[in-house]
Design a protein around this motif. Structure first.
Motif, short mmCIF file in Angstrom:
data_model
loop_
_atom_site.label_atom_id
_atom_site.label_comp_id
_atom_site.label_asym_id
_atom_site.label_seq_id
_atom_site.Cartn_x
_atom_site.Cartn_y
_atom_site.Cartn_z
N ILE A 438 -25.68 56.58 -4.96
CA ILE A 438 -25.43 57.25 -3.68
C ILE A 438 -24.89 56.27 -2.64
O ILE A 438 -24.01 56.61 -1.84
N ALA A 439 -25.40 55.03 -2.65
CA ALA A 439 -24.91 54.02 -1.71
C ALA A 439 -23.42 53.79 -1.91
O ALA A 439 -22.64 53.70 -0.94
N CYS A 440 -22.98 53.70 -3.16
CA CYS A 440 -21.56 53.52 -3.45
C CYS A 440 -20.75 54.72 -2.96
O CYS A 440 -19.69 54.56 -2.33
N LEU A 441 -21.24 55.93 -3.24
CA LEU A 441 -20.52 57.14 -2.85
C LEU A 441 -20.37 57.25 -1.33
O LEU A 441 -19.33 57.69 -0.82
N LEU A 442 -21.39 56.83 -0.59
CA LEU A 442 -21.37 56.97 0.87
C LEU A 442 -20.79 55.76 1.58
O LEU A 442 -20.81 55.69 2.81
N ASP A 443 -20.26 54.82 0.84
CA ASP A 443 -19.54 53.69 1.44
C ASP A 443 -18.06 54.06 1.50
O ASP A 443 -17.41 54.22 0.47
N PRO A 444 -17.50 54.20 2.70
CA PRO A 444 -16.09 54.64 2.82
C PRO A 444 -15.08 53.65 2.25
O PRO A 444 -13.89 53.97 2.18
N ARG A 445 -15.53 52.48 1.83
CA ARG A 445 -14.63 51.52 1.18
C ARG A 445 -14.47 51.82 -0.30
O ARG A 445 -13.47 51.43 -0.92
N PHE A 446 -15.46 52.52 -0.90
CA PHE A 446 -15.49 52.71 -2.36
C PHE A 446 -15.53 54.18 -2.77
O PHE A 446 -14.80 54.59 -3.67
N SER A 526 -12.08 63.58 0.43
CA SER A 526 -10.63 63.82 0.54
C SER A 526 -9.94 62.84 1.48
O SER A 526 -8.71 62.70 1.44
N GLU A 527 -10.71 62.16 2.32
CA GLU A 527 -10.13 61.22 3.26
C GLU A 527 -9.88 59.87 2.59
O GLU A 527 -10.58 59.49 1.64
N PRO A 528 -8.87 59.12 3.06
CA PRO A 528 -8.54 57.83 2.41
C PRO A 528 -9.64 56.79 2.60
O PRO A 528 -10.42 56.85 3.55
N LEU A 529 -9.68 55.84 1.68
CA LEU A 529 -10.64 54.74 1.79
C LEU A 529 -10.26 53.83 2.94
O LEU A 529 -9.08 53.70 3.30
N ILE A 530 -11.26 53.18 3.52
CA ILE A 530 -10.96 52.15 4.52
C ILE A 530 -10.78 50.82 3.79
O ILE A 530 -11.17 50.67 2.63
N ASP A 531 -10.17 49.87 4.44
CA ASP A 531 -9.87 48.59 3.80
C ASP A 531 -11.15 47.86 3.41
O ASP A 531 -12.08 47.75 4.22
#
Length: 608
Positions: A438-446, A526-531
């Motif tokens: 869940i931590a990975c899924l909720l990280d907007p980088r990954f 659906s939104e793009p990943l952040i850097d």
């Protein structure tokens, strides 16, 4: 007013009147003598004495004495009273003395000084010059009086920070054990994200362990620490620990969710790899003997530095590998490659050790190239801002590295294959660990990109939906109670009856909640990943909290665990400094308090 008062420039006359040859105090209306009946011999000394003795409570004396009539900048000589007051020792109950007591114990804790520093001549001379009115106590006072007092105040402050309204409903922890010559200790560090989306790390305890480090005892100590801090076990989200069998069992005994420290696991993977190829073992041993020669001889260092200057190489010392830190082996190999030419000249002129041949040097270069990505990832997961969200991406990257066909690693294929097998074996079940996924899924980088399959993504979505349902079910009694209290309204009752008759009754709450969560998840994915390098997940969630109300609450919970137990291991780096030769008699309780203050005073900015 008489001529005496008019010509006088003394501020004292603001508080006295002269009438018919007598001087009267404006404050108490008493007559005060000027010391003589002769005008030539009259003075204001008695007037100042009167102010000092009768009106000190309103600080008239000080106020009057600090201001003189006239524009003269001439320095005024202090009175006898002022001189006496400036040299008189403060009482131990004086607020200024107590403040210096507090500052001294803070200095001892934050600078890792022994209590005996208060007996050192240099410290006494410094303090006597800086503030001669302070009465310096003996070391026992600071150890037995001030240390527990300050420790208790900081504990109260930390307890307030750990309350749910600030730290949230869930906390994560890192733990480790350490044994010294006189004490065995267990550290526990708490991690959470506060209301302002700031990551917080608090050293809760460095607990003295009086029994053998069995799993049962470690579990008991862990629960004792939680109880001491009034933390319910239900608030424990994840505990990061090393892979020792006793620690693993201890967490099972405590019945908390736990995970192996990624940095420690990385150490084991690399150790397995290097030890799988005999030729590499021999090369590393040969270079360790070389490093030992320079670390044990000042003359050898000087000779090497002279050669480095002659051939134009950087004047760097040779690094010695440390068995407990795999990256020290990497640093040693890199330094040896850098200084290969200088080492060859030294060995030919002075001997003492043998160097690798050409083929072996090539293997060293390839091994360094293979290990550099591992060091980069180790540094990332050891960073104070690192989250468990980086575990799955790191594993995916290392897996791709080790499974790639690369001619640059020809000759160390055994090492590469062994490390890949070890990586897959040690992390074969990582995608079944709920907090990590869940931590990975909720990280907007990954987000879901590092997942190995759609099955993992589906499992993660189900976990999130069930989490929201469980939270709402926990709130149902409160909502039901409010509904019951307001059920006296006939309009509400009739309205509900009409809705039921007309088929307009409310839909199932769980179904609505499930739909809301799914909608937010789909919108979020659906939104793009952040850097990855420049983006900060906590800043992103802070800015998008109103857009993803449900997920933001879960992100604050699941992004708080770190990926390693490095924070607890750092505690013991400090403990090693605390237990130096001058402090060999330090008790475990005092060491625990000092280590606690060392980390938390700075965090609190000494405001407690």
């Amino acid at each position: 007013m008489s001529a005496i008062a008019k010509v006088s420039s003394s501020k004292v006359w603001d508080y006295f009147n002269v009438s018919e040859g007598s001087v009267k105090c404006q404050l108490c209306k008493n007559l005060v003598s000027q010391g003589s009946t002769s005008s030539a011999q009259k003075n204001t000394s008695n007037l100042w004495s009167h102010l000092r003795s009768k009106h000190r409570e309103v600080e008239v004396y000080e106020q009057a004495h600090c201001h003189k009539i006239g524009k003269s900048s001439k320095v005024v000589q202090p009175t006898l009273f002022q001189s006496f007051d400036n040299s008189r020792k403060w009482s131990n109950t004086d607020g200024r003395s107590r403040n210096l007591d507090k500052l001294i114990i803070e200095m001892i804790a934050t600078d890792i000084q022994p209590f005996s520093v208060t007996n050192d001549i240099g410290f006494k001379r410094l303090l006597a010059t800086a503030e001669p009115r302070y009465n310096l106590k003996d070391e026992k006072y600071y150890r037995t009086e001030m240390l527990p007092k300050v420790h208790l105040k900081v504990v109260d402050k930390i307890k307030n920070m750990l309350k749910e309204e600030n730290a949230g409903e869930s906390l994560s922890f890192t733990t480790d054990c350490w044994s010294g010559s006189t004490e065995s200790l267990m550290s526990l560090t708490a991690h959470f994200i506060d209301n302002q989306w700031k990551r917080k790390q608090l050293v809760l305890s460095v607990k003295s362990m009086s029994e053998s480090h069995t799993g049962d005892y470690i579990g008991k100590v862990f629960l004792d620490i939680l109880s001491q801090w009034e933390i319910d076990r239900s608030r424990v989200l994840l505990v990061l620990r090393d892979s020792g069998a006793n620690v693993v069992k201890g967490m099972r005994v405590a019945d908390v969710s736990d995970f192996s420290c990624c940095a420690h696991t990385m150490q084991l993977i690399i150790k397995e790899g290097i030890e799988s190829q005999r030729v590499v073992i021999d090369i590393v041993a040969k270079l360790k003997r070389c490093a030992t020669h320079f670390n044990h001889s000042t003359l050898a260092k000087k000779r090497l530095h002279a050669i480095q200057n002659q051939v134009g190489l950087p004047v760097h010392s040779i690094i010695q590998a440390i068995p407990t830190r795999w990256n020290s082996t990497l640093h040693m190999l890199r330094r040896m490659l850098e200084q290969k030419h200088a080492l060859s000249i030294y060995a030919s002129e002075y001997g003492h050790f043998s160097l690798p041949n050409t083929y072996e040097w090539e293997l060293v270069a390839k091994l360094v190239a293979l290990l550099i990505p591992f060091e980069t990832i180790t540094l990332e997961i050891s960073h104070s801002e690192a989250s468990a969200s980086c575990i799955l991406p790191s594993i995916a990257v290392l897996k791709a590295l080790l499974q790639s066909d690369n001619e640059a690693t020809f000759g160390i294929g055994t090492i590469k294959g062994t490390m890949c097998e070890s990586l897959l074996r040690r992390y074969c079940n990582v995608e079944n660990v709920k907090p990590v996924v869940i931590a990975c899924l909720l990280d907007p980088r990954f987000k879901d990109k590092p997942f190995s399959s759609e099955i993992v993504l589906g499992r993660a979505k189900d976990w999130l939906i069930n989490e929201v349902k469980e939270q709402d079910q926990g709130e149902e009694p409160v909502a039901a109670k409010k509904q019951k209290q307001s059920s006296d309204s006939e309009n509400d009752l009739l309205s509900n009856l009409y809705k039921n008759v007309l088929g307009q009754g409310s839909t199932d709450n769980n179904e609505c909640e499930s739909t809301d969560v799914q909608t937010e998840i789909n919108k979020y994915l659906s939104e793009p990943l952040i850097d990855r390098s420049t983006g900060h997940p906590l800043d992103w969630w802070k800015n998008n909290e109103t857009r993803f109300v449900i997920l933001a609450k879960l992100a604050r919970k699941y992004l708080n665990p770190p990926p390693s137990s490095v924070p607890s291991e750092r505690d013991f780096s400090t403990i090693g400094n605390i237990y130096e030769d001058k402090r060999s008699r330090l008790t475990g309780e005092h060491a625990e308090q000092l280590c606690f203050l060392y980390y938390n005073l700075h965090l609190l900015e000494y405001n407690y």
